[in-house]
Scaffold this active site. Structure first.
Site, mmCIF file in Angstrom:
data_model
loop_
_atom_site.group_PDB
_atom_site.id
_atom_site.type_symbol
_atom_site.label_atom_id
_atom_site.label_comp_id
_atom_site.label_asym_id
_atom_site.label_seq_id
_atom_site.Cartn_x
_atom_site.Cartn_y
_atom_site.Cartn_z
ATOM 1 N N LYS A 1 33.686 64.001 72.898
ATOM 2 C CA LYS A 1 33.151 64.675 74.083
ATOM 3 C C LYS A 1 34.035 64.439 75.307
ATOM 4 O O LYS A 1 34.154 65.321 76.172
ATOM 5 C CB LYS A 1 31.721 64.199 74.358
ATOM 6 C CG LYS A 1 30.717 64.661 73.315
ATOM 7 C CD LYS A 1 30.651 66.177 73.203
ATOM 8 C CE LYS A 1 29.505 66.622 72.316
ATOM 9 N NZ LYS A 1 29.446 68.106 72.169
ATOM 10 N N TYR B 1 31.830 59.997 68.688
ATOM 11 C CA TYR B 1 31.216 61.120 69.397
ATOM 12 C C TYR B 1 31.618 61.121 70.868
ATOM 13 O O TYR B 1 31.995 62.165 71.425
ATOM 14 C CB TYR B 1 29.696 61.009 69.251
ATOM 15 C CG TYR B 1 28.894 62.006 70.041
ATOM 16 C CD1 TYR B 1 28.760 63.318 69.621
ATOM 17 C CD2 TYR B 1 28.221 61.625 71.208
ATOM 18 C CE1 TYR B 1 27.993 64.235 70.328
ATOM 19 C CE2 TYR B 1 27.450 62.521 71.928
ATOM 20 C CZ TYR B 1 27.340 63.828 71.481
ATOM 21 O OH TYR B 1 26.583 64.726 72.197
#
Length: 252
Positions: A163, A159
């Site tokens: 990002k 993740y």
């Protein structure tokens, strides 16, 4: 500023039926914008759309789309322009950060899904909408990133990597579609959304003591930053990464 600072604008919000997306949808509508609410679950989008119409009188359209599906973004964009004739604000908010027991047990399928929803989908949708904005009256694109991009932990590496890539896309698209299109990102910290129901709140409360504000955020506390980046108040702001994180980034 006027309470209707977005009057006459059209906003598309992915991941818009719950959590931070829901709050931004409501905030944009209350500021005068018509909204398109996008998520995988059409019934949830329709429920919020009905609430928007009843509470604000703004137009609200529900649309189901999997943000990790490259080809599906074309249909989303076509529907938005068919319904409204324009898009002034795009918020790439859809995201996922599944739990895993250890890094070596992350499957290729899980890794690919995280990258698809958090990075591939926003790239494709921004490319499509940004091009139309640049050829038209311009607009504002807001990517919902995370402080994990700069403060990763072993529990969120795929993740965080996605990002971090989204932050790079923010800066690159700002160059590609300027001067008529502004592209910025909000790096969100921990918010008490539906995801937080799976947290160990005692551990969270202890960890929050290291944050300057000593707490997690309430979902509606994202709205001020989103309204700033969506509207004319940020007319000289593009390629920016704005932390809304209780001060976590400020702490070494």
């Amino acid at each position: 500023m006027s309470n209707l600072q977005l009057e006459g604008k059209v906003a598309v919000v992915t991941g818009g039926s719950r959590g931070l997306g829901r709050e931004m949808v409501l905030g944009f509508a209350e500021a005068g914008a018509d909204v398109m609410i996008v998520s995988r679950k059409l019934d949830s989008c329709e429920e919020l759309a009905a609430q928007v119409r009843e509470s604000t009188g703004r137009r609200a359209v529900a649309f189901a789309c999997h943000m990790g599906d490259w080809a599906a973004q074309d249909g989303l964009v076509e529907r938005a322009y068919e319904e409204f004739g324009r898009v002034d604000i795009l918020v790439n908010n859809a995201g996922m950060s599944p739990l895993y027991s250890s890094l070596d047990e992350i499957s290729e399928d899980l890794y690919d899904k995280v990258m698809a929803v958090n990075l591939k989908g926003p790239f494709r949708l921004t490319a499509l909408v940004g091009k139309r904005m640049a050829e038209g009256d311009g607009g504002s694109i807001i990517n919902i990133s995370s402080i994990a991009a700069e403060r990763p932990t072993p529990g969120d590496l795929p993740y965080a990597a996605a990002k971090s890539g989204l932050n790079i896309l923010t800066k690159g698209f700002a160059q590609a579609y300027g001067p008529k299109v502004r592209v910025n990102a909000i790096m969100a910290g921990p918010f008490l959304t539906d995801i937080s129901k799976a947290w160990d709140m005692d551990q969270v409360a202890e960890r929050m003591q290291a944050y300057p504000l000593r707490r997690a955020g309430n979902p509606n506390e994202i709205v001020g930053a989103a309204l700033y980046l969506a509207g004319d108040a940020s007319s000289y702001t593009t390629g920016a990464l704005l932390p809304v994180d209780g001060g976590r980034i400020a702490k070494a």
